[in-house]
Design an enzyme around this catalytic site. Structure first.
Site, PDB file in Angstrom:
ATOM      1  N   HIS A 165     -77.719  -7.972  24.275  1.00  0.00           N
ATOM      2  CA  HIS A 165     -77.320  -7.732  25.116  1.00  0.00           C
ATOM      3  C   HIS A 165     -76.199  -8.475  25.391  1.00  0.00           C
ATOM      4  CE1 HIS A 165     -80.276  -4.370  24.226  1.00  0.00           C
ATOM      5  NE2 HIS A 165     -79.648  -3.690  24.943  1.00  0.00           N
TER       6      HIS A 165
ATOM      7  N   LYS B  17     -76.813  -7.389  31.875  1.00  0.00           N
ATOM      8  CA  LYS B  17     -78.464  -7.199  31.876  1.00  0.00           C
ATOM      9  C   LYS B  17     -79.127  -7.728  32.419  1.00  0.00           C
ATOM     10  CE  LYS B  17     -81.630  -4.642  28.460  1.00  0.00           C
ATOM     11  NZ  LYS B  17     -81.508  -3.309  29.617  1.00  0.00           N
TER      12      LYS B  17
HETATM   13  P1  NAD Z   1     -75.148  -1.221  36.355  1.00  0.00           P
HETATM   14  O1  NAD Z   1     -76.146  -2.207  37.207  1.00  0.00           O
HETATM   15  O2  NAD Z   1     -74.326  -0.814  35.355  1.00  0.00           O
HETATM   16  O3  NAD Z   1     -74.879   0.988  37.175  1.00  0.00           O
HETATM   17  C1  NAD Z   1     -76.579   0.694  37.878  1.00  0.00           C
HETATM   18  C2  NAD Z   1     -75.787   1.663  39.295  1.00  0.00           C
HETATM   19  O4  NAD Z   1     -77.045   2.322  39.559  1.00  0.00           O
HETATM   20  C3  NAD Z   1     -75.268   0.607  39.763  1.00  0.00           C
HETATM   21  O5  NAD Z   1     -74.466   1.499  40.228  1.00  0.00           O
HETATM   22  C4  NAD Z   1     -76.645   1.094  41.071  1.00  0.00           C
HETATM   23  O6  NAD Z   1     -75.839   0.941  42.568  1.00  0.00           O
HETATM   24  C5  NAD Z   1     -77.490   1.921  40.974  1.00  0.00           C
HETATM   25  N1  NAD Z   1     -77.822   1.559  41.801  1.00  0.00           N
HETATM   26  C6  NAD Z   1     -79.217   1.711  41.989  1.00  0.00           C
HETATM   27  N2  NAD Z   1     -80.313   2.105  42.730  1.00  0.00           N
HETATM   28  C7  NAD Z   1     -80.295   3.357  43.739  1.00  0.00           C
HETATM   29  C8  NAD Z   1     -80.119   4.408  44.116  1.00  0.00           C
HETATM   30  N3  NAD Z   1     -81.096   3.698  45.011  1.00  0.00           N
HETATM   31  N4  NAD Z   1     -79.476   5.215  44.059  1.00  0.00           N
HETATM   32  C9  NAD Z   1     -78.480   5.269  43.612  1.00  0.00           C
HETATM   33  N5  NAD Z   1     -77.415   4.985  42.035  1.00  0.00           N
HETATM   34  C10 NAD Z   1     -78.203   3.360  42.752  1.00  0.00           C
HETATM   35  O7  NAD Z   1     -75.871  -0.631  35.308  1.00  0.00           O
HETATM   36  P2  NAD Z   1     -76.482  -0.102  33.524  1.00  0.00           P
HETATM   37  O8  NAD Z   1     -75.748  -0.749  32.695  1.00  0.00           O
HETATM   38  O9  NAD Z   1     -75.319   1.113  34.239  1.00  0.00           O
HETATM   39  O10 NAD Z   1     -77.929   0.566  32.913  1.00  0.00           O
HETATM   40  C11 NAD Z   1     -78.272   1.175  33.659  1.00  0.00           C
HETATM   41  C12 NAD Z   1     -80.022   1.343  33.719  1.00  0.00           C
HETATM   42  O11 NAD Z   1     -80.062   2.486  32.669  1.00  0.00           O
HETATM   43  C13 NAD Z   1     -80.398  -0.142  32.981  1.00  0.00           C
HETATM   44  O12 NAD Z   1     -81.988  -0.295  33.234  1.00  0.00           O
HETATM   45  C14 NAD Z   1     -80.162  -0.087  31.728  1.00  0.00           C
HETATM   46  O13 NAD Z   1     -81.222  -1.200  31.151  1.00  0.00           O
HETATM   47  C15 NAD Z   1     -80.072   1.289  30.946  1.00  0.00           C
HETATM   48  N6  NAD Z   1     -79.628   1.553  30.064  1.00  0.00           N
HETATM   49  C16 NAD Z   1     -80.692   2.605  28.636  1.00  0.00           C
HETATM   50  C17 NAD Z   1     -80.037   3.036  28.028  1.00  0.00           C
HETATM   51  C18 NAD Z   1     -80.797   3.958  27.592  1.00  0.00           C
HETATM   52  O14 NAD Z   1     -80.371   5.036  26.884  1.00  0.00           O
HETATM   53  N7  NAD Z   1     -82.097   4.538  27.737  1.00  0.00           N
HETATM   54  C19 NAD Z   1     -78.897   2.190  27.452  1.00  0.00           C
HETATM   55  C20 NAD Z   1     -77.714   2.381  28.878  1.00  0.00           C
HETATM   56  C21 NAD Z   1     -78.338   1.368  29.612  1.00  0.00           C
END
Ligand code: NAD
Length: 267
Positions: A155, A159
């Protein structure tokens, strides 16, 4: 269906905002970010590169949930636990893509599913969920005595959890195929003089770098032959489309804890 995107300024949050705009039957009802986020008050559509859509990013999730039908959550384990409680209170669908939850967080999310419709998956894409089914079949067909299973993932450099939620999902499918418990059979780290590979274990290897969205391979290595099952993600929209499909599917379901296998009919 009126959807709230939490973590709306994140990589997945912005992808969700764009994908909702391109999908029939769903509208962006509200966009939520963490307290203190520099994006509070910004227009969610403009931030996602769509042009203004009139939805200002807020840090008040309960207000956002109360008149919505569902919430799409790709944030952090601690915030996802809090959102699960609020979504249950508001009686709306909660789609969880967040990875890296520990056993205590998983238990609290499962408890919320007594009152709420929760769909949670380490990977929302059709391709990876099919890969999970194929992994389970391969692990069942190839005897553990002669076939070693290794799961390799890569990744992007930002991450924060390892192995990825998808690697763990694939590990669970492999363990299920063999009829064993993953926790008792996984090898998450190797370093130094490790000794020979213990038969029947499921190994994980993690690579991080650049802007890679997600690469996963399940390697089944036998004596003189090897089978590799793999998936490459080239666009985050695959996860967003899956999350929206999960919300639409869960809308008419009873409260409970569901996975993408239920949504996709692969269970
Ligand atoms: P990122 O860091 O770009 O985004 C996360 C966002 O959540 C940030 O903008 C952050 O400020 C916000 N956030 C944190 N705490 C918060 C709160 N209490 N209230 C509101 N917003 C809040 O990360 P990302 O790359 O978008 O990934 C996010 C999560 O999704 C990770 O755990 C990643 O592993 C997961 N993910 C899962 C899949 C899937 O298909 N299940 C796919 C991609 C990413």
């Amino acid at each position: 269906m009126k959807l709230v995107v939490v973590g709306a300024a994140g990589r997945m949050g912005q992808t969700l905002v764009r994908t909702i705009a391109a999908t029939e039957g769903v509208v962006l009802h509200a966009a939520v970010e963490r307290e203190g986020s520099p994006f509070l008050g910004r227009d969610a559509g403009a931030l996602a590169g769509l042009g203004a859509n009139g939805v200002a990013i807020t840090d008040a999730p309960l207000e956002a949930f109360v008149h919505a039908d569902g919430v799409l959550d790709f944030t952090t384990p601690a915030s996802t636990v809090a959102f699960a409680g609020l979504a249950a209170q508001a009686r709306i669908v909660h789609v969880i893509g967040t990875t890296g939850c520990g056993p205590e967080e998983e238990a609290r999310i499962a408890a919320a599913a007594r009152h709420a419709r929760i769909v949670k998956s380490g990977n929302m894409s059709l391709g990876v969920n099919l890969l999970g089914v194929l992994t389970r079949q391969a692990a069942k067909a190839l005897p553990a005595a002669g076939w070693d299973i290794e799961i390799l993932e890569m990744h992007h450099r930002h991450k924060v959890d390892a192995p990825s939620g998808t690697a763990l999902l694939l590990g669970r499918e492999a363990a299920d195929g063999r009829g064993v418990d993953l926790a008792g059979h996984s090898v998450r780290v190797r370093d130094g003089h490790t000794g020979a590979r213990v038969p029947g274990t499921i190994g994980f290897a993690t690579l991080r770098g650049g802007s890679v969205i997600g690469e996963h391979s399940v390697i089944l290595a036998g004596e003189g032959e090897q089978v590799t099952l793999s998936h490459s993600a080239t666009d985050r929209a695959i996860f967003a489309r899956g999350a929206i499909a999960a919300a639409l599917w869960a809308r008419d379901e009873k409260p409970g804890f569901y996975s993408m296998l239920d949504v996709l009919g692969l269970a």
